[in-house]
Motif scaffolding. Structure first.
Motif, PDB file in Angstrom:
ATOM      1  N   GLU A 134      64.880  47.412  21.052  1.00 49.08           N
ATOM      2  CA  GLU A 134      63.483  47.074  21.362  1.00 49.08           C
ATOM      3  C   GLU A 134      62.611  48.312  21.420  1.00 49.08           C
ATOM      4  O   GLU A 134      61.447  48.294  20.994  1.00 49.08           O
ATOM      5  N   ALA A 190      64.749  42.239  15.390  1.00 47.31           N
ATOM      6  CA  ALA A 190      64.525  41.082  16.279  1.00 47.31           C
ATOM      7  C   ALA A 190      65.671  40.088  16.134  1.00 47.31           C
ATOM      8  O   ALA A 190      66.144  39.514  17.129  1.00 47.31           O
ATOM      9  N   ASP A 199      54.958  53.745  18.753  1.00 42.90           N
ATOM     10  CA  ASP A 199      53.574  53.650  18.272  1.00 42.90           C
ATOM     11  C   ASP A 199      52.873  54.948  18.644  1.00 42.90           C
ATOM     12  O   ASP A 199      52.628  55.199  19.819  1.00 42.90           O
ATOM     13  N   ARG A 227      55.476  54.470  13.083  1.00 43.89           N
ATOM     14  CA  ARG A 227      55.447  53.070  13.497  1.00 43.89           C
ATOM     15  C   ARG A 227      56.719  52.389  13.014  1.00 43.89           C
ATOM     16  O   ARG A 227      57.342  52.820  12.036  1.00 43.89           O
ATOM     17  N   PRO A 228      57.124  51.308  13.671  1.00 45.24           N
ATOM     18  CA  PRO A 228      58.213  50.506  13.106  1.00 45.24           C
ATOM     19  C   PRO A 228      57.640  49.693  11.957  1.00 45.24           C
ATOM     20  O   PRO A 228      56.496  49.234  12.018  1.00 45.24           O
ATOM     21  N   HIS A 229      58.412  49.529  10.893  1.00 43.21           N
ATOM     22  CA  HIS A 229      57.941  48.712   9.776  1.00 43.21           C
ATOM     23  C   HIS A 229      58.138  47.228  10.122  1.00 43.21           C
ATOM     24  O   HIS A 229      59.167  46.860  10.688  1.00 43.21           O
ATOM     25  N   PRO A 230      57.166  46.376   9.790  1.00 44.12           N
ATOM     26  CA  PRO A 230      57.266  44.953  10.167  1.00 44.12           C
ATOM     27  C   PRO A 230      58.548  44.269   9.693  1.00 44.12           C
ATOM     28  O   PRO A 230      59.095  43.416  10.395  1.00 44.12           O
ATOM     29  N   ALA A 238      61.579  47.095  29.516  1.00 41.01           N
ATOM     30  CA  ALA A 238      61.169  47.711  28.254  1.00 41.01           C
ATOM     31  C   ALA A 238      61.102  49.233  28.382  1.00 41.01           C
ATOM     32  O   ALA A 238      60.464  49.762  29.300  1.00 41.01           O
ATOM     33  N   ARG A 295      67.701  46.880  24.832  1.00 44.81           N
ATOM     34  CA  ARG A 295      66.568  47.691  25.265  1.00 44.81           C
ATOM     35  C   ARG A 295      66.325  48.891  24.350  1.00 44.81           C
ATOM     36  O   ARG A 295      65.187  49.341  24.209  1.00 44.81           O
ATOM     37  N   SER A 329      61.320  45.545  11.888  1.00 43.13           N
ATOM     38  CA  SER A 329      61.189  44.931  13.219  1.00 43.13           C
ATOM     39  C   SER A 329      61.780  43.528  13.218  1.00 43.13           C
ATOM     40  O   SER A 329      62.465  43.129  14.168  1.00 43.13           O
ATOM     41  N   ALA A 330      61.521  42.784  12.158  1.00 41.90           N
ATOM     42  CA  ALA A 330      62.076  41.431  12.061  1.00 41.90           C
ATOM     43  C   ALA A 330      63.605  41.496  12.007  1.00 41.90           C
ATOM     44  O   ALA A 330      64.305  40.704  12.647  1.00 41.90           O
ATOM     45  N   ASP A 339      61.085  49.319  18.299  1.00 42.29           N
ATOM     46  CA  ASP A 339      59.951  48.474  17.905  1.00 42.29           C
ATOM     47  C   ASP A 339      58.705  48.745  18.737  1.00 42.29           C
ATOM     48  O   ASP A 339      57.608  48.358  18.340  1.00 42.29           O
ATOM     49  N   LEU A 340      58.876  49.383  19.883  1.00 46.17           N
ATOM     50  CA  LEU A 340      57.709  49.729  20.703  1.00 46.17           C
ATOM     51  C   LEU A 340      57.103  51.071  20.293  1.00 46.17           C
ATOM     52  O   LEU A 340      56.049  51.460  20.796  1.00 46.17           O
TER      53      LEU A 340
END
Lengths: 350, 350
Positions: free
Chosen positions: B271, B191, B277, B181-184, B124, B268, B187-188, B274-275
């Motif tokens: 990802e 993913a 923050d 932040r990544p938005h939910p 990560a 990576r 992120s989906a 999405d990490l």
């Protein structure tokens, strides 16, 4: 004759539902009558050739009442709500229930499993092919008049073609979350879903691929705002890999779908959405239209364009919803009001 | 010493760029000076462990000018624009050009290849790990002050962490199409892209899967309105399979990406988004923010929340664009104006 018929009897003799029949008053304690059948027929496909299919249908509701055809999205089926032949919940129990907008004591509700949903047809299926099959089924069932067709998503596309075919034999068309064409962005979104499924099929990963394609479809059915409100946990590392809050939900959705949908069924029904193409001017019946401004795959601009172009617009409803394309399944009170308004002239029990 | 250094020399001695240097006047006919290097370093990863990486960097521009750090999305790299060491077009020639907002005769432009972009790191990677590597590179290059960091998308996330690390050593941060932040929902969406890549890797279809994931990413970078205007042909059947108008474009995008990006690199870096923050309060430098209301993966509400929460907001720009998240790459005039305003106090040549 019992209204609860043999589940697989295709040749039930049914009386024709008259349009605007006198108001029928059901017994308050009566069970919901249900009939099912499997009707073999040959469909002449719009894009070439013909296929022999078995159309699995259900009629839920009292025999004396006006007939409605109820059609949902590509993952929907004939099981609208639990009944004596099938205890499973169905896909629209919010509306199809005693006291609901689609009350089986007020209306007779005809529904089908989509042609292709069993994976038996691996050729292009046009939404009009479904309408052709429905029209043939109506003849077979000796139903000469349909009070209304209520279609949502793919079902509303099929409903448009059915209206064109039935003309005056259809009293009203309700179009929920659909337009007269697939939107180019939504088509691209679905094309990628189909590519996932094909990639899986080519590499012995069909089940996982169908599940993944469904996850992507689910994303398109909902909205960023719903996800923001619902999946508030921060992305976390799990075994060194990021896992976002929505993943367990998407996993469950994908798995449930892949367990009952074959890759071929998904490919051909997804494709069928993209083959939808009708001139709204050719929809010759009163039309009620319902749209959500947040719909990601049926942009409200397309629904407006459809609504203003149909010759007989009864009512156009547009709502804000956090549920986007799935608003027909989630905004129960508003959808109920839309349906009650649309069906007011259809002669059901008050 | 020639400013055009050996492409793989990691130990170039560079003079430090002072903040707010006197205005430098380049010769009108001079070629763009360029330096490149590969700097080996150890990064202590935020999520555990340390990795030895080689940070490939480039400095484009005149040595006397103020230094800018320019960072793009996860598919971006150190090649901002064509130069004497690399004739390829680069990812931001619209801005990085003589007379552009990022004029290499006005500024020195430092850029890097992302850690992980070569597929050599399979653990990560936090955006702050990239910032740590950048800070270490600055020490190595004896750069004590950075006039501004211009970051877009993932690069703007890294820029936020870099600002937190550098504090007063950074003059200005420009955040294009990114939030804290990544938005939910985004992120989906990512993913699912990563799941496609993992499915491919598990079934000997890595290349196709990376291409497919990229197609899905491209969809998220653009907007329904752009697709509607651009892909107007109706869906057609090709060999019995529906093919929508956007597919050739998506094919080309996916293939081009898969030819240069390994699955691990994509996994990576995706990802890493999405990490992301960070508390906006921890970004202690003047900040310019740019957002597009049509951005599907960085909703404008999140960008507004970031902008109002940074301690030193210089300017917040919000535009309508048909290009959504990709507006930083497509709305050249508006982005240029944003950059010129942000860099006005950075001491470059007029």
């Amino acid at each position: 004759m019992s209204l609860v018929a043999d589940a697989e009897t295709p040749t039930l003799e049914l009386r024709t539902a008259a349009y605007a029949v006198p108001v029928f008053t059901p017994r308050a304690d009566a069970p919901v009558p249900v009939q099912r059948g499997s009707f073999p027929l040959r469909v002449n496909l719009r894009h070439g050739g013909s296929v022999d299919v078995v159309l699995r249908w259900q009629i839920l509701g009292v025999q004396e009442a006006p007939l409605l055809i109820v059609l949902g999205g590509i993952s929907a089926h004939r099981q609208l709500a639990a009944n004596a032949l099938d205890a499973s919940e169905g896909w629209w129990p919010q509306q199809v229930r005693r006291g609901g907008a689609l009350d089986p004591f007020t209306f007779r509700l005809l529904s089908i499993d989509w042609i292709g949903a069993d994976g038996a047809v691996d050729t292009a299926i046009d939404p009009d092919d479904q309408a052709q099959a429905l029209a043939t089924l109506l003849e077979h069932l000796q139903i000469t008049h349909v009070a209304a067709c209520i279609g949502a998503s793919y079902g509303a596309m099929v409903g448009q073609h059915l209206a064109k075919r039935l003309g005056a034999r259809l009293g009203h068309l309700v179009v929920l979350n659909a337009a007269h064409r697939p939107h180019p962005f939504a088509s691209a979104w679905r094309a990628i879903q189909r590519r996932i499924v094909r990639l899986g099929a080519e590499h012995e990963a069909a089940h996982e691929a169908v599940a993944l394609a469904r996850q992507l479809a689910v994303l398109s059915y909902r909205t960023p705002n719903e996800f923001a409100a619902r999946f508030t946990d921060k992305v976390a590392l799990d075994g060194g890999v990021a896992r976002c809050a929505a993943e367990p939900y998407l996993d469950a959705q994908g798995e449930r779908f892949a367990n009952r949908f074959a890759g071929t069924a998904f490919l051909r029904l997804s494709e069928s959405i993209d083959l939808h193409d009708i001139d709204p001017a050719d929809v010759p019946v009163p039309v009620t239209v319902f749209a959500a401004r947040s719909d990601q795959i049926v942009p409200v601009e397309d629904v407006r364009a459809f609504a203003v172009a149909v010759p007989l617009l009864h009512r156009y409803h547009e709502i804000d919803s956090v549920f986007g394309h799935d608003s027909f399944l989630k905004e129960d009170a508003q959808v109920q009001a839309v349906l009650i308004d649309a069906l007011a002239g259809c002669g059901g029990a008050a």
